[in-house]
Design an enzyme around this catalytic site. Structure first.
Site, PDB file in Angstrom:
ATOM      1  N   HIS A 110     -90.387  13.508 -51.523  1.00  3.07           N
ATOM      2  CA  HIS A 110     -89.639  14.707 -51.918  1.00  3.07           C
ATOM      3  C   HIS A 110     -88.831  15.266 -50.753  1.00  3.07           C
ATOM      4  CE1 HIS A 110     -89.136  19.103 -52.634  1.00  3.07           C
ATOM      5  NE2 HIS A 110     -88.665  18.631 -53.765  1.00  3.07           N
ATOM      6  N   HIS A 164     -84.842  12.493 -57.311  1.00  2.05           N
ATOM      7  CA  HIS A 164     -85.405  13.807 -56.997  1.00  2.05           C
ATOM      8  C   HIS A 164     -86.252  14.334 -58.158  1.00  2.05           C
ATOM      9  CE1 HIS A 164     -84.578  18.192 -55.439  1.00  2.05           C
ATOM     10  NE2 HIS A 164     -85.851  17.859 -55.409  1.00  2.05           N
ATOM     11  N   ILE A 172     -90.396  23.510 -53.525  1.00  3.61           N
ATOM     12  CA  ILE A 172     -89.087  24.102 -53.783  1.00  3.61           C
ATOM     13  C   ILE A 172     -88.258  23.113 -54.581  1.00  3.61           C
ATOM     14  CG2 ILE A 172     -88.053  23.246 -51.675  1.00  3.61           C
ATOM     15  CD1 ILE A 172     -87.298  26.628 -53.352  1.00  3.61           C
ATOM     16  N   ASN A 218     -84.728  16.050 -50.667  1.00  6.49           N
ATOM     17  CA  ASN A 218     -84.501  17.469 -50.925  1.00  6.49           C
ATOM     18  C   ASN A 218     -83.888  18.237 -49.759  1.00  6.49           C
ATOM     19  OD1 ASN A 218     -85.056  19.903 -52.769  1.00  6.49           O
ATOM     20  ND2 ASN A 218     -86.027  20.506 -50.846  1.00  6.49           N
ATOM     21  N   HIS A 220     -90.801  15.775 -58.769  1.00  4.42           N
ATOM     22  CA  HIS A 220     -91.209  16.957 -59.537  1.00  4.42           C
ATOM     23  C   HIS A 220     -91.891  16.587 -60.848  1.00  4.42           C
ATOM     24  CE1 HIS A 220     -88.995  20.258 -57.379  1.00  4.42           C
ATOM     25  NE2 HIS A 220     -88.346  19.213 -56.888  1.00  4.42           N
TER      26      HIS A 220
END
Length: 846
Positions: free
Chosen positions: A695, A503, A846, A699, A508
């Site tokens: 993602h 993740h 997010i 997520n 990110h």
């Protein structure tokens, strides 16, 4: 100029601008600035516009003089304010290429778009898709420039825009000096040197990640804050974490995020407050107490009994809910609602490696015994303790272990080498423990995985000898409970791998460097910038928030996951050992893990080793759809591959991604060279895939699967009861094994805080922009060729939704369809707002 007549030598154009009034604008009604800005509106001198010609003056060879006018406020509809302006355009002005804008207000404004229409015919002459904050000229004296939606490669740039194109990029790069202000639009690089707070607490000192041989890492956005006094290599932290102004949340997103965060904190605050009265290290005394989180709720403690929590609880309670009985509930996670006992079943434990929130870890076993890459003089024997004899016994002798390997029947979650060097470091910390682990699975004839062995290893140290043990499913009580507790340890390892690597690191963290490089090297009129820009929305902001509270020293990750203070170090180790850009493409990732083989005859160019692998089955549909869309887009703008090699901005962007964004891996031979259609299409597809579908896969199912934490505990707090037979832990285990399992689970505070965060992270905001859907500023919709291609992309994604629904209803697909099973919906492209367990946003939002 209103009322100017049109002659044969001039054309009258009317400009229509849409400005969004921010929440700050609404709140500023009582401020002095509002009164001053109202006067400016009355004078009609709020927004000063200067139209820019695409052409150079044929006589002087210089840029033509701009044509200027003020825009006047004409109406307001909710938050949207409309402005209009009139321009008289000389016949020889040439094609309009952009507009300069000066904000004469005393506050910033958000300009959504500007449309120029022929005053006589009403035909749209040109459009500027802006979607940008514009600072008052008193704050930022540089004029803001917005180009039209027409895209140009660098060598195709009209003469009147060439200098402006370069100048705009120079402004966004900055000079690499000074501390950044919240109003800035500067994109620059720095290391992760702000995770610790050594000046306030020596125990919160953390190593710099990036630019060191020991801890290589991607780069983040430079903030320029002062250096720490205690550690000059580190940067001090402040109340705000800078991101360029246009990377911040929209007002809708910010308000919703703040409200959701308050609600989440409220949920976490209640058991935290209760624990403050009793014991902050308190675990759950029973499974009934865990169920009470969802069924009975928590009775709010009386305010006068919770001491330091008084203000926090009262404030949050008043801000979020008006509950007369002051009882709060967590939503029932999908996995618990469908089957409250599913977390106990081996079948579900195995299924979630293929259809859970971390489908990126399972890999094919290519040899037995499995072997470590470590020096045996330091870490002991390299061979796994899971022997061929154990394998053959656990598969009931239906085939030899070597045959199972040849037939690709054995798979593993291998966290042995990743975790082993940290075992003793982590064990020196309070309230946690760690092992190196391997978990072996067998592929049954039904196409499902069966867990057959778990190996837990503690290496030797100067004070203790090495220890390792293989646990297997058992029919006797003691063996069955040991197997269950061993699974809890593996789940904690998988939770850390999921959150820190699958993740955070791979989505990110790595995507931020692509964003920074794009803004520094690709003009906003570049077709590749415009292709990628929707996939960068909100990412830098959410990453800054993560550095502030999630991944920082003492943050939620360090407080609630097994590696504790070594969590971010582990992600650096994983980056160093495993991350390769070319393997971030889904097909390449599957091949690397042995989960697929290349097959040119197959639909997506690969054949899966496990036919029913929900993440891969659905993910390949999304991957291929993205690649088809990118291919059509690229061939439109680069009909000849030599244009790719000669595109100075494109090449500068990719060079900077490699040499600055991923500077610690800049010399790796696997970086693609952007010199062909195939390499460019593959590179861009990979970036879009990671920012969107990768993602989404890791997520948006977090609360569904981990909201009931016994299914995916984030930490294992005590050792296996048989590790030290002389201690009384084993006797306690024999007397009441359930207590040992509960003691292994997170504390009340750890569990509820993580649950609250996962609820927040799993929630789509109301302004979410989904892959293939409508989004702000899609400039390619103004080009008939790319508009049609995008329409085909959207249609394919809607078709994929139907395919996924059909798969989830197929009883033959036992990894996604069955009694009480959470269906695999994470690759369904579209979703409503909320925690829906599906939907692929364009970006890491997010």
């Amino acid at each position: 100029m209103q009322g100017t007549s049109i002659t044969t030598d001039t054309t009258m154009l009317r400009a229509y601008l849409t400005v969004r009034l921010s929440a700050g604008g609404l709140l500023s009604n009582l401020e002095l600035t509002h009164a001053l800005d109202s006067v400016i509106d009355l004078l009609g001198r709020s927004l000063f516009l200067e139209l820019i010609s695409s052409e150079l003056d044929p006589e002087s060879g210089s840029e033509k003089k701009t044509i200027s006018a003020y825009a006047q406020k004409v109406s307001q509809n909710g938050e949207d304010i409309s402005y209009e302006s009139n321009f008289t355009i000389p016949k020889d002005f040439g094609e309009i290429g952009g507009v300069f804008m000066t904000n004469e207000y005393h506050r910033e404004i958000f300009l959504q778009d500007m449309i120029l229409q022929d005053h006589k015919t009403g035909a749209i002459v040109t459009t500027m898709s802006c979607n940008s904050w514009i600072q008052p000229k008193s704050v930022s004296p540089d004029k803001r420039i917005f180009f039209t939606t027409k895209s140009y490669l660098p060598d195709q740039t009209p003469g009147g825009l060439a200098r402006l194109r370069k100048h705009e990029l120079e402004l966004k790069r900055g000079n690499g000096k000074g501390e950044r202000k919240s109003t800035d639009r500067i994109y620059d690089y720095d290391t992760y040197n702000d995770l610790g707070e050594p000046d306030s607490d020596k125990d919160k000192a953390r190593p710099v990640l990036g630019s060191t041989e020991q801890f290589p890492y991607p780069r983040r956005c430079r903030t320029g804050r002062p250096k720490s006094k205690t550690d000059p290599k580190s940067e001090t932290r402040s109340a705000t974490f800078y991101v360029p102004r246009d990377e911040d949340f929209s007002e809708v997103k910010q308000l919703q995020f703040s409200t959701t965060t308050l609600t989440s904190l409220l949920h976490a605050a209640v058991p935290s407050a209760q624990s403050a009265i009793i014991d902050t290290k308190l675990g759950f005394p029973s499974f009934d107490a865990i169920s009470a989180l969802y069924n009975e709720g928590f009775k709010m403690p009386e305010v006068d009994k919770i001491g330091l929590f008084k203000t926090l609880v009262a404030c949050i309670f008043d801000a979020t809910q008006n509950l007369s009985d002051q009882v709060l509930h967590f939503a029932i996670p999908n996995i618990l609602e469908r089957d409250r006992f599913s977390w106990l079943r081996d079948e579900e434990f195995a299924r979630e490696t293929l259809a859970g929130v971390n489908p990126y870890a399972i890999q094919l076993v290519k040899e037995l015994p499995m072997k470590s890459k470590f020096d045996p003089a330091i870490y002991g024997t390299v061979e796994s303790a899971i022997t061929t004899a154990i394998v053959e016994k656990e598969i009931n002798g239906i085939m030899a272990a070597e045959e199972a390997v040849r037939q690709k029947k054995l798979f593993v979650l291998d966290y042995h080498d990743l975790l082993l060097p940290y075992v003793h470091k982590v064990r020196a910390l309070e309230g946690t423990t760690l092992y190196g682990s391997r978990t072996l699975f067998f592929l049954t004839d039904e196409g499902t995985l069966k867990p057959i062995a778990i190996e837990l290893t503690r290496p030797s140290s100067p004070t203790v000898p090495g220890w390792r043990h293989v646990f297997v499913p058992s029919s006797d009580s003691t063996g069955s409970w040991l197997w269950r507790i061993a699974k809890a340890h593996v789940c904690a390892h998988d939770s850390a791998h999921h959150e820190l690597i699958s993740h955070w690191l791979r989505t990110h963290c790595c995507v931020e460097s692509y964003i920074i490089a794009a803004h520094r090297q690709l003009s906003e009129m570049h077709p590749i910038y415009r292709l990628l820009h929707p996939h960068f929305r909100y990412t830098m902001k959410i990453n800054a928030l993560a550095r502030e509270a999630l991944i920082s020293a003492g943050g939620i990750i360090e407080s609630s996951f097994s590696p504790l203070k070594y969590s971010m170090e582990l992600s650096s180790v994983a980056y160093n050992q495993f991350w390769r850009f070319d393997f971030e493409a889904l097909p390449a990732d599957l091949i690397r893990r042995g989960m697929a083989v290349e097959d040119p005859a197959a639909e997506h160019g690969v054949k899966l080793v496990i036919d029913d692998y929900p993440f891969a089955n659905d993910g390949l549909l999304i991957w291929s759809a993205i690649k088809k869309w990118v291919q059509e887009y690229i061939l439109h703008y680069y009909p000849d591959s030599t244009q790719i090699k000669n595109d100075t901005e494109l090449q500068a962007w990719w060079y900077e991604v490699r040499t600055r964004g991923h500077a610690d891996k800049k010399d790796e031979p696997w970086w693609p060279t952007l010199n062909t259609h195939a390499s460019l299409i593959q590179t861009l597809t990979t970036i879009i895939w990671v920012a969107s579908a990768h993602h989404a896969a890791v997520n948006f199912g977090q609360y569904d699967f981990a909201g009931y934490f016994p299914n995916r505990p984030t930490i294992a707090r005590i050792n296996m009861p048989i590790e030290d037979m002389t201690a009384n832990q084993f006797d306690k285990f024999l007397q009441k094994p359930e207590d040992t399992l509960l003691e292994s689970f997170p504390t009340q505070i750890q569990a509820t805080v993580v649950m609250a965060v996962l609820d927040l992270l799993s929630t789509h905001s109301s302004d979410e922009e989904y892959l293939g859907g409508q989004a702000a500023g899609l400039t390619w919709l103004d080009d008939p060729v790319t508009k049609e291609a995008y329409g085909r992309f959207y249609a394919r994604l809607k078709e994929i939704e139907g395919i996924i629904d059909a798969r989830n209803s197929d009883p033959k697909l036992m990894n996604r369809s069955g009694a009480g099973m959470v269906p695999y919906k994470l690759m369904k492209p579209f979703s409503d707002a909320g925690a829906t367990g599906m939907g692929i946003p364009n970006s890491i939002s997010i």
